[in-house]
Structures are given as C-alpha cells and as structure tokens.
Design an enzyme around this catalytic site. Structure first.
Site, PDB file in Angstrom:
ATOM      1  N   HIS A   1      63.984  50.462 108.178  1.00  0.00           N
ATOM      2  CA  HIS A   1      63.606  50.925 106.679  1.00  0.00           C
ATOM      3  C   HIS A   1      62.843  52.270 106.363  1.00  0.00           C
ATOM      4  O   HIS A   1      62.899  53.013 107.358  1.00  0.00           O
ATOM      5  CB  HIS A   1      62.205  49.580 106.580  1.00  0.00           C
ATOM      6  CG  HIS A   1      62.976  48.279 107.060  1.00  0.00           C
ATOM      7  ND1 HIS A   1      62.627  47.327 108.065  1.00  0.00           N
ATOM      8  CD2 HIS A   1      63.776  47.547 106.004  1.00  0.00           C
ATOM      9  CE1 HIS A   1      63.259  46.248 108.157  1.00  0.00           C
ATOM     10  NE2 HIS A   1      63.856  46.100 106.706  1.00  0.00           N
TER      11      HIS A   1
ATOM     12  N   ASP B   1      60.292  50.876 113.977  1.00  0.00           N
ATOM     13  CA  ASP B   1      61.138  50.340 112.900  1.00  0.00           C
ATOM     14  C   ASP B   1      62.011  51.802 112.313  1.00  0.00           C
ATOM     15  O   ASP B   1      61.119  52.683 111.707  1.00  0.00           O
ATOM     16  CB  ASP B   1      60.321  49.955 111.567  1.00  0.00           C
ATOM     17  CG  ASP B   1      61.069  49.587 110.456  1.00  0.00           C
ATOM     18  OD1 ASP B   1      62.269  49.601 110.264  1.00  0.00           O
ATOM     19  OD2 ASP B   1      60.573  48.570 109.573  1.00  0.00           O
TER      20      ASP B   1
ATOM     21  N   SER C   1      66.805  43.306 103.221  1.00  0.00           N
ATOM     22  CA  SER C   1      65.507  43.981 103.292  1.00  0.00           C
ATOM     23  C   SER C   1      65.674  45.636 102.927  1.00  0.00           C
ATOM     24  O   SER C   1      64.516  46.107 102.490  1.00  0.00           O
ATOM     25  CB  SER C   1      64.759  43.827 104.513  1.00  0.00           C
ATOM     26  OG  SER C   1      65.610  44.482 105.670  1.00  0.00           O
TER      27      SER C   1
END
Length: 456
Positions: free
Chosen positions: A428, A425, A175
């Site tokens: 990312h 998060d 990702s």
C-alpha cells in the site's frame, strides 16, 4: 455491293462488341483482384494485433498504431497501450522530478477519511516527508508531443469538485483501489469550504465485513465511494469476509467466474465515474491455488491455472459492463497493477522497504511484472464496446519504493516497532502520497475524454 457493304458494317459492329466485352471483363477482373486485395489487407490489420508481438515486425506495429488512431475501434484515446508510437499523448509516460516547495493536496494528518492503518503514515510516526516532494512530470516526455495543450497538467481540486456536482464516483476492487478512493475523498474534502457538510454516508455499506465505504459532499450533492470486489466476479462465502447469512446457509466457498459480484455491481452500476482494479488478489493463497475453487455454472474445476481464471473473470466483467453500463452517462476506468517493493524477501518472509527514502532512479529500466497477465487485461479492454480510461500506473509506481507505509502502517512506539515481528507494508501507499498522483492523472484523463461535465 450494297450487301457486301452491309455485311462489312455488321462484322465491324461485332468486333466492337467483342472488344467492349473484353474490356469490361478485364475491368471486372481488375476490380475483383483489387477488392480481394483490399479485403485481405484490412483483415490482416485486425487479425495481426492478436498474434504474439514477437512475431510482428516493429515497423508494421508502428504503422498499425497509427492506423488505430484514425478509428474508434479501440476507443482512442480511452484505451491505449503504454508502448505506442511517437506523437501520442500518454500521460502515464514520464519521470518523477523533485519539487522542494511542493505541497500535498491536503495537509499531513488533516483528513478524517484516511484509515490510520495502513495508510496514515504521518499519524503512525513516519518522521520524514521527503516522499511528498516528488511530482510526476509527463509533459516533457518525448512520447507526449501530440498532447493537447489545453488539457490540465495538474489536478484542480475545486474544479474537479464542481464537475462532480450531482454525481457519483465509485471505486471497485481491492485495497489498492481503496487507497485511491481515500486519496480522492481527501483531495475533494480539502477543497470544500464548509467541511461540516462532508460526512461518511450512513446506511448498510458493510464496512466491518467487506470494507465498503462512501463519503457524501452535501453542498455538491456528490458521493464518492468504494465497494470491495477484488476479483470483480462473485466470491461465494469467502472465509475472511463471511456474513452471518453465509455461515447459517453453509454456502460452499468458491469463485463464480461466470457471475459478476452482485453486491458490488449494485453500488457502481449507476455511477457517473467508476474506477476498477483487479490484480493483487490473483495469487495462489488467495484463490486456493486454483484447486476446487473456480466454478462456472454447476461445474467446479478440480484445478485451473490462475491466469486462465483471471481471463475468464475479466471476460465476465467485460460482457457485464458492455451490457449494463450506459456509456453516455458513465465513464469507466481501469487501474493496472501497482508495484510492490520488498527487499530481502516477500511480505511474509521478512521483506523490507523502510530504508527507501527516495524514488528509484528514472534511468533504471522498468521491468513489467507478470507480462502475461498484463496482456490478458489489455486484450480484454481491446474487445470492449464501452470506452475505458486505462490508468497505467504500473510504471510510475515502479520507481516509488519510498512511498510505502513500511514500518509505519501501525501506530507503535519506538520500542514496539523495534520488537515488532509484523510484516512490513510495501504494498500500500502512504496518504498523502503516490495515490494522489493517480487521482491527478484520473482527472486529466477525464478532461481529455471530455464526457459530460468534463467537456472543456
């Protein structure tokens, strides 16, 4: 008297022959010693780099670095280490500099190719944009005195798009690589005059199960896509991405360390530029802690240490690339690890990064995460016949604790956000944001390599 004179001449001739033969033998001996010494010296040059760096004299290491620059064995300037001698051009060495009037490559909230969760921090309510005002400055770094002054210092989106006319760009990995793919898709989208001619590529790209996706730029006959393959090798029937066919056939869940991911490779094998990454999923819970999971041929390892499995997988990837990729057509790149920034715990133990609003100061010493795994990657790239652009983004991401989605990975109300127990998060990156710099450096690296349409 005449016989005596003849005999004397004969003796003199024999002495001359003996002397000549002795000189010849000395010359041959000297040549043998010189040749053997040269062989030992050259052999040591190619053997020493594979020894532990701690055993190598720093002066010798610097001399070896200079030596490698003169030859194409390591495909310089394609694969290069981040710890190299002065004078090399290493665009991944630099520092973040605040530029108050800096604008992102595409306006906040504008690009339709950003997944709202977790990358679109603006649409998910992040109130500040200070994280967008930082520029990666590599030109003034002491290690970059040898940079070619003709290479660009920033990304020219219109030029990038023109150079990709009629071409295919593929990202393959996890990702974080999808983060980079969506960044490039938006950079190029913003440069297209007629945006109605840009669209998701239709067809069986398996987004719902695998996360595969591709964008088509019709006026440029160009495709930019991402194909899910976090290990690069073949996962047989993983639970979190299980197809109906796999369920029906009851295929055992293992990882084939000796087999490239067949679905992913079908997508990227004909690309003109392909960017790989594989790192973030090589952790215990993702690979069953190495127990009854890693497989080679018909043999299933009862237990295999993860770094050893990583080395085997990269070896399989290396051999497949060298055998199946036409380096005259395709430029291969590999992105290294992107740093995470959890404070007070990890992602599943209440780790946070939402209080970070500025980069970490550049005078803080960079500490490489998992150097043994980094060495596995470096050693793999050194062995490749195919030239690889090594995108060493680890250091530049180390200082950007402010660039993660943190609590803005989902669109929540203020009350929901306060009450939320979901993990933050800190892996990312917001878009626009740090991955735009990765693509900026990819563009510069492609221009430096000068292959095909990127020749200056």
């Amino acid at each position: 008297m005449e016989r005596h004179g003849t005999w004397a001449k004969l003796c003199h001739l024999m002495e001359t022959v003996r002397s000549t033969r002795k000189d010849s033998m000395l010359l041959v001996g000297f040549g043998f010693i010189f040749g053997a010494s040269t062989f030992i010296f050259i052999a040591s040059i190619f053997i020493l780099p594979f020894l532990s760096p701690s055993r190598m004299n720093p002066l010798l290491q610097n001399n070896l670095n200079r030596f490698y620059k003169k030859f194409t064995l390591l495909h310089f300037p394609y694969y290069t280490s981040s710890t190299t001698s002065t004078g090399e051009c290493n665009i991944f060495e630099g520092q973040w500099v605040r530029v108050s009037n800096r604008e992102p490559y595409y306006p906040l909230g504008s690009c339709p190719y950003i997944e709202r969760s977790p990358y679109d921090c603006y649409k998910n309510g992040r109130p500040d944009d200070a994280y967008l005002k930082w520029q990666w400055q590599w030109q003034s770094h002491p290690s970059n005195n040898g940079c070619n002054k003709n290479i660009p210092s920033i990304l020219n989106a219109g030029d990038f798009l023109e150079r990709l006319r009629g071409k295919k760009v593929a990202f393959s990995g996890d990702s974080l690589n999808r983060n980079m793919f969506e960044s490039l898709a938006c950079i190029l989208w913003n440069a297209v005059p007629d945006k109605s001619k840009v669209s998701w590529l239709p067809g069986n790209i398996g987004h719902d199960i695998r996360g595969d996706m591709a964008v088509r730029y019709e006026d440029y006959n160009c495709t930019v896509g991402f194909v899910w393959s976090p290990f690069l090798v073949y996962e047989t029937n993983p639970k979190n991405r299980r197809t109906q066919e796999g369920i029906q056939k009851q295929v055992r869940e293992t990882m084939r360390l000796d087999m490239i991911d067949p679905r992913a490779s079908t997508f990227y094998r004909d690309a003109d530029v392909v960017v790989f990454d594989s790192w973030h999923w090589w952790v215990g819970n993702k690979v069953h802690n190495g127990k009854d999971y890693f497989q080679e041929g018909n043999s299933l390892y009862p237990q295999l240490e993860i770094n050893k499995a990583y080395k085997k997988a990269l070896g399989t990837w290396r051999r497949w690339i060298d055998k199946n990729i036409d380096s005259n057509k395709t430029q291969v790149a590999f992105a290294e690890y992107s740093e995470t920034h959890y404070e007070g715990g990890q992602w599943n133990t209440h780790g946070k990064c939402n209080r970070e609003t500025e980069p970490i100061m550049s005078n803080e010493t960079y500490r490489r995460r998992n150097p043994s795994r980094a060495k596995v990657l470096h050693d793999t790239l050194r062995l490749m016949k195919t030239p690889v652009l090594y995108l060493n983004i680890s250091k530049l991401t180390y200082y950007r604790a402010d660039g993660h989605p943190s609590i803005y990975s989902k669109n929540l109300t203020v009350q929901e956000r306060i009450a939320s127990t979901d993990p933050q998060d800190c892996v990312h990156w917001c878009l626009p944001g740090v991955p735009d710099t990765w693509n900026e450096l990819l563009y510069i690296a492609l221009m430096r390599a000068g292959k095909g349409s990127f020749a200056q």
